[in-house]
Scaffold this motif. Structure first.
Motif: not given
Ligand code: KG4
Ligand code: ZN
Length: 469
Positions: A142-148, A178-184, A186-191, A222-226
């Protein structure tokens, strides 16, 4: 009470124990070593009180030979714990067993562990019929990236959580939100790292997986998309179905970690973006009975924390401060016109902000702890009033608390008390399953699998404004 798995050195003691508690015709001690059976024993202090014997037929495919609990200890959930421990330990893909058809208690126990009756065996037990029950366990990434929070988990379809890795992005602290661009970013980097860690902790390979599950809304686009793109890529590569999960359903189903849910139930869902009381007549049958017309409770906790200079994220900090304060300031509880069930927290938020500003302007001392306690008291009174209204809407077997704010001790205690007064079963997930995490998304996917809900592998699209029902 604890359960242990026996080693060879314990087999002699087990042979004696088995003779003591079992009709001798059923004793299997002498075969344990030659057949390679595994034995789990329930013990209380040093005393053995029950056992479970299983046989691994094939790789991860088990047959339960016996479950026995000493007469004096029956009806205390010991068989349940033996089953639970064995499954956590052995991680079976499939488990089968035979039971007498008229042994209702046993059949019910196995059904509560997701066993299905697959065949009847005439006169299997002397003159009594038997049933063959089988449980096929599926493994979900399972994957969750909806927010931060960047999170990945491995969960089995019997609601066992094998791993739950959560990375809370710290970048947002300096912005106070939460800053949306920063969240996206971070998701790309960490997921990818988080997914690998979740598989490692669960001791799973990609080849062990049966499903991928992912949050597709509500949340930041943007976060959900990742998360969704990662899930779809994995699904395509591994040829696995991808299950789209509603984040809010995930919060509610986090309660499966506490045991099977009893329907119909009411969920008090309180998070950073949502505040709603939801009725579930059965799995996936959502009906929102009450909801906020403006701010969510978590959001207001964060605002109050900011005006009191407590930092971000503020919910836990306000809650902690409230412990040392008194609810001696009367903050208003807003009514929503034309909706008796409606909630509103923006008036309360403004009242707290005005109170603090006025005191500052007039150089008056502010008792921050009292402000926090009074605010929290107003929140609890609102939830209380609306929950009482909702409870009158039907007959409910369970109340669950869900969402990030349900980590709040006072809110937990209050809702629990309401449930207790009415004799209704109450659950709230462990703290780490209350705030955003992927295990709850895996549990929600398990609900879909177990209830044969249409699981689709078609184009999954993110839905930032997704609602329940
Ligand atoms: O469910 P969640 O992790 O994220 C959303 O889906 O929104 O909820 C986060 C919210 C934040 O507003 C946070 O301040 C709040 O839950 N929160 C709390 C507590 N712990 C987290 N609020 C009050 N008391 C707490 N102990
Ligand atoms: Zn959430």
């Amino acid at each position: 009470m604890e359960v242990i798995k026996l080693g060879v050195k314990d087999f002699q003691r087990f042979a004696d124990f088995e003779k003591e508690v079992t009709v001798s015709a059923y004793c299997v001690s002498e075969f344990i070593e030659s057949y390679g059976y595994d034995v789990y024993v329930a013990r209380r202090k040093q005393q053995w009180i029950g056992y479970l014997i299983v046989h691994e037929l094939n790789d991860k495919q088990f047959d339960i030979i016996h479950i026995v609990v000493q007469e004096a200890y029956r009806g205390r959930g010991i068989a349940h714990q033996l089953l639970h421990f064995f499954q956590k330990d052995a991680r079976p893909k499939e488990v089968s067993l035979e039971v007498r058809e008229d042994n209702d208690a046993a059949v019910r126990l196995y059904q509560s562990h997701q066993f299905d009756i697959v065949a009847r065996r005439k006169r299997y037990y002397g003159d009594k019929d038997g049933v063959l029950m089988v449980k096929a366990n599926k493994t979900i990434l399972a994957i969750e990236t909806s927010c931060d929070e960047t999170s990945a988990a491995v969960v089995q379809s019997d609601y066992t959580i094998l791993s739950n890795v959560i990375y809370t992005q710290k970048e947002h602290e300096k912005y106070g939100g939460v800053v949306p661009e920063v969240a996206s970013r971070e998701h790309v980097e960490k997921l990818p790292i988080i997914i690998t860690e979740a598989l490692n902790q669960a001791e799973c390979e990609y080849s062990d997986l049966d499903y991928i599950a992912v949050t597709y809304g509500p949340g930041l686009a943007g976060s959900l998309m990742i998360g969704v793109e990662a899930a779809k890529t994995l699904g395509w590569q591994l040829e696995l179905p991808v299950i789209p999960v509603n984040h809010m359903a995930g919060h509610i189903y986090a309660n499966y970690d506490e045991g099977n849910l009893q329907y119909p139930l009411l969920s008090v869902t309180v998070s950073g973006g949502h505040t709603e009381i939801v009725e579930l007549q059965g799995p996936e049958q959502f009906r929102i009975l009450a909801q906020t017309h403006d701010d969510a409770i978590g959001e207001v906790y964060d605002k109050v924390a900011r005006v009191l200079d407590l930092g971000y994220p503020g919910g836990p900090k306000v809650a902690l401060l409230a412990e040392s304060g008194e609810a001696n300031i009367s903050f208003p509880i807003a009514k929503v016109r034309d909706d008796a069930f409606g909630m509103s927290f923006s008036g309360l938020k403004t009242a707290v902000i005005n109170y603090v500003h006025k005191h500052k302007q007039n150089n008056l001392e502010i008792h921050k702890a009292d402000v926090a306690a009074s605010f929290q008291d107003a929140v609890i009174r609102t939830l209380d009033e609306k929950l009482q209204l909702c409870l009158a809407e039907g007959t409910y077997k369970q109340i669950v608390l869900a969402g990030g704010v349900s980590a709040n001790t006072r809110i937990r205690e209050h809702i629990k008390q309401i449930a207790n007064e009415r004799g209704i079963h109450f659950t709230v997930p462990k703290s780490e399953l209350c705030t955003d995490n992927a295990a709850m998304i895996g549990l929600a996917a398990a609900v879909q699998i177990n209830n044969n809900i249409d699981i689709t592998n078609d184009e999954i699209k993110i839905k930032p404004g997704l609602v329940l029902g």
